[in-house]
Design an enzyme around this catalytic site. Sequence first.
Site, short mmCIF file in Angstrom:
data_model
loop_
_atom_site.label_atom_id
_atom_site.label_comp_id
_atom_site.label_asym_id
_atom_site.label_seq_id
_atom_site.Cartn_x
_atom_site.Cartn_y
_atom_site.Cartn_z
N HIS A 187 1.17 -1.35 0.07
CA HIS A 187 -0.46 0.27 0.05
C HIS A 187 0.58 1.46 0.31
O HIS A 187 0.32 2.97 -0.03
CB HIS A 187 -0.88 -0.38 1.39
CG HIS A 187 0.12 0.39 2.33
ND1 HIS A 187 0.75 -0.13 3.27
CD2 HIS A 187 -0.69 1.78 3.46
CE1 HIS A 187 0.73 0.73 3.87
NE2 HIS A 187 0.15 1.42 4.77
N ALA B 159 5.01 3.42 0.63
CA ALA B 159 6.03 2.91 1.28
C ALA B 159 6.48 2.32 2.26
O ALA B 159 7.88 1.61 2.61
CB ALA B 159 7.77 4.53 1.20
#
Lengths: 479, 141
Positions: A402, A404
């Site tokens: 979703h 970093a």
Amino acid sequence: MDFKIKKIDEWRFLIPKTGAMRVPGLIFSSSELMPNIKDDQSLLQVVNVATLPGIVKHSLAMPDIHWGYGFPIGGVAAFRVEDGIISPGGVGYDINCGTRLLTTALFASEVRPKTKALVSALFKEIPTGVGSRGKIRLSKREESEVAVKGASWAVKKGYGTKEDLERTEDQGVMKGADPEVVSDRAYKRGHDQLGTLGSGNHFLEIQSVDEIYDEDTASAFGLFEGQLTVFIHSGSRGFGHQICDDFLKEMATHVRQLGFDLPDRQLACAYIGSDMGKRYLAGMACAANYAWANRQMIMHWTRETFEKSLEVSPNDLKMELLYDVCHNIGKLETHVVDGKKLTLCVHRKGATRSLPPGHPDVPHRYREVGQPVLIPGDMGTCSYILAGSQGAMEESFGSTCHGAGRALSRKQAIKAAKGRAIDRELEDRGIFVQSRGKTTLKEEISEAYKDVSLVVEAVHMAGLAKKVAKLRPLGVIKG
Amino acid sequence: MSSVSTYEIIDHTADLGIIVKGPDVEQLFIRAALAMTELMVKGDSSDIVSTSEVVVQGEDFPDLMVRWLGEILYLFEGEDLIVHSIEIKSIGPVQLQATLTLSSFKPERHQVLREIKAVTYHGISVGKANSGWEARVIFDI
């Protein structure tokens, strides 16, 4: 609890079943990302989730996994409806936190000289909700309507078009919402927060398409190199936070009667088929719908602000929704596990749905190429657009990463940012940022995050989604 | 708002936590509430608008702490009220009764430092430590 990690291949790491684990853990990652993951306690959280009743196949972790509360962030777990559990902590406080990407007909180079003015105008027009409230106040009746109708409520009120709904996960409405199960406190917290961005990692970013990896899919998504795009990241605000909180507290007491031990109180849960489980699902759907209406309204004001600021007509701007995905959600879905079709409650906490080409839930316009997957990076680097792949259906219950994922704690980030003018540093690199609080900028510095490119590479190589395009930030507003 | 620096911030990758210490359980609960308030908002809160009696019930001290801080968080997020001072009338592992002195949030007088979404049960601990009491709480932000 002691556990071992076994490398399966370059992109998969297994935690074999030991102790109270009902299934093994499976981590999608890489040799570059694993050392950082081992630094915090997120893998122990993968193990803890594996002990919960009714879990199927694996307790999964995406390459952006980091230490959450109870469930790891970047975790995916599916439970059988017959004997499995649902946990508010496995969805998260920010129910249906998610992202949407808007495309335009403009080249970023045409807009670049006006970016600073555009960022200021967006900052003025789009309430962050921090220290001030939203533009609209809702009565409890109106809030109940939002909770049932989701993004379509906003469209009916004039915020956007019907086409927007076709390009939103689940058409922007989760079925089964029951406003009666929502507390007065949730209504109170939510009454002036609809159409607000929020703080923390939430943002609105002006970007340009920097690189295309897959021409055909990019073209199906309406993306071209140099294009101006806008990325929105927000959720269900205080309304959703309170709903999660209310049910967690109820379940903290309820779970003690169920006859199994929890390794962490934050994993409080109820059986999916129980009255408590059903009530939570109905309340969670209300928050999911609030979030979709929220992002729909923010997008509408973004369109208006661009048209006004750049003095362009809607036809010339063509600001269209590419897609809207949620990344904190629990969903009842059908999946094939070991050759058998099962109805499962898939928890995605910091994980995005990733449906392959041909899947009936992918909008018609994208069905041949797969569902758009939106992966935001940090405010100083880049974000990615991917397309859903068959591998996700086979290995991760149709899920991928979703974002970093944090690498530094907020305290460490503030320390690293000490004495630095983060806004000026970004401006030197051509990124204009405006934020309500100085603390937010420091907590959200690029170094606080993992390298989103490594995360995206890992899911691409593991076959959970395929890379389509990379986006570079030009301007950011934050809470 | 009373100036209290009787807490330290815990390092946690995604969220923010505090370790609070107090000579007794009453002070521990008071300090935890004021510490959380200090993390959320700063400014002049000496303009008292109301007092409020609160009763919070829990299963044990850790559960009581989560619910107590949840109460203070709701007052700010839902009612725009900032806790200025606290008097604990009675406290045990399953119930706490307190009188809160509150001031109104005013954008011109206060600055929101960060939004706390919720008080979590994750890694919660409340108990006796050395010569006093200590609590560890993680917030979702």
